[in-house]
Motif scaffolding. Structure first.
Motif, mmCIF file in Angstrom:
data_model
loop_
_atom_site.group_PDB
_atom_site.id
_atom_site.type_symbol
_atom_site.label_atom_id
_atom_site.label_comp_id
_atom_site.label_asym_id
_atom_site.label_seq_id
_atom_site.Cartn_x
_atom_site.Cartn_y
_atom_site.Cartn_z
ATOM 1 N N LEU A 52 -16.850 45.431 -9.861
ATOM 2 C CA LEU A 52 -18.121 46.111 -9.685
ATOM 3 C C LEU A 52 -17.906 47.447 -8.982
ATOM 4 C CD1 LEU A 52 -20.471 43.193 -8.598
ATOM 5 C CD2 LEU A 52 -19.969 44.034 -10.886
ATOM 6 N N ASP A 56 -22.241 52.089 -8.241
ATOM 7 C CA ASP A 56 -22.739 51.903 -9.600
ATOM 8 C C ASP A 56 -23.392 53.174 -10.145
ATOM 9 O OD1 ASP A 56 -23.104 50.429 -11.936
ATOM 10 O OD2 ASP A 56 -25.136 49.871 -11.382
ATOM 11 N N THR A 99 -24.431 45.412 -14.152
ATOM 12 C CA THR A 99 -24.666 46.602 -13.338
ATOM 13 C C THR A 99 -25.282 47.683 -14.225
ATOM 14 O OG1 THR A 99 -22.495 47.553 -13.845
ATOM 15 C CG2 THR A 99 -22.625 46.087 -11.926
ATOM 16 N N SER A 171 -32.273 44.260 -12.560
ATOM 17 C CA SER A 171 -31.290 43.218 -12.879
ATOM 18 C C SER A 171 -31.552 42.526 -14.208
ATOM 19 C CB SER A 171 -31.264 42.174 -11.758
ATOM 20 O OG SER A 171 -32.532 41.531 -11.644
#
Length: 238
Positions: A52, A56, A99, A171
């Motif tokens: 991750l 992001d 993400t 999300s």
């Protein structure tokens, strides 16, 4: 190599694209594999190893990206952080990070890497790439019809996929505009790509008004966007 795409817009016959390629990681499968069964919530086991990104930031999505030429001749990115880690039987990539960067790569794949009506093999991966919902049955029927009719295919010399704009992200849902430029004129189209996180991956929500996705002509300045560093097959092949 024959660089092709399926015409999808009635007015100026823009595009629906398709792609496949090699693995971004040694652990990638070259065919569809069973969904992860360890409770991870991912569709493919390779997604568990995606790193991750710290913030992001979509502007950094290409920092570790690799590019490949798909079977219809268009550059498509994949990444050890944002995903595209699973290569399905048709050659299209799946398995994206949960993400914003992962969603952006999934959106690029929708436009530059997958067309459910281009071949039977791509149609067979329909459920892996298309989210259930209002546009699902219409898109499936039209894609199946296109597989049978084999509409005229055009070349990647005609258009370039040049960038993206973020319309929204959380999300469960994400939305982007992928920008496509006519290679022989200043004409630029913005293709709207809504995505849903479902069954452990980002999937495209099919359009309810047109085949595969909706688009608009950009008549003025493009404005701020995430520019793609690779827009032609020649750049990948160097």
């Amino acid at each position: 190599m024959s660089h092709k795409y399926l015409s999808a817009l009635s007015a100026l016959t823009l595009l629906v694209l398709s792609a496949c390629g090699s693995s971004p990681q040694a652990s990638d499968s070259q065919a569809s594999s069973p969904a992860a069964s360890d409770g991870s919530g991912f569709a493919y086991s390779c997604q568990q190893s995606l790193v991750l990104a710290g913030d992001d930031a979509v502007e950094q999505v290409f920092s570790d990206a690799q590019w490949e030429i798909g079977p219809l001749g268009f550059p498509v990115p994949y990444s050890s952080t944002a995903g595209g880690c699973q290569v399905l039987d048709s050659g299209v990539r799946a398995g994206f990070a949960h993400t914003q960067q992962g969603a952006l790569l999934a959106a690029i794949t929708v436009v530059a890497g997958y067309n459910p009506g281009a071949t039977q093999e791509l149609f067979d991966d329909f459920d892996a790439k298309i989210a259930p919902g209002q546009g699902y049955e219409k898109l499936r029927a039209q894609a199946q019809e296109n597989v049978q009719k084999q509409p005229r295919l055009l070349g990647s010399d005609d258009v370039k996929v040049i960038g993206a704009k973020v319309l929204g992200f959380d999300s469960e849902y994400a939305s982007f505009e992928i920008l496509i430029k006519d290679s022989k004129s200043p004409v630029v189209y913005a293709v709207t790509v809504p995505l849903q996180w479902v069954d452990g991956d980002w999937k495209h929500q099919g359009s309810t008004t047109s085949y595969y996705y909706d688009s608009r002509l950009i008549s003025g300045a493009i404005g701020s966007m995430v520019s793609f560093p690779v827009i032609s097959p020649e750049q990948v092949e160097q």
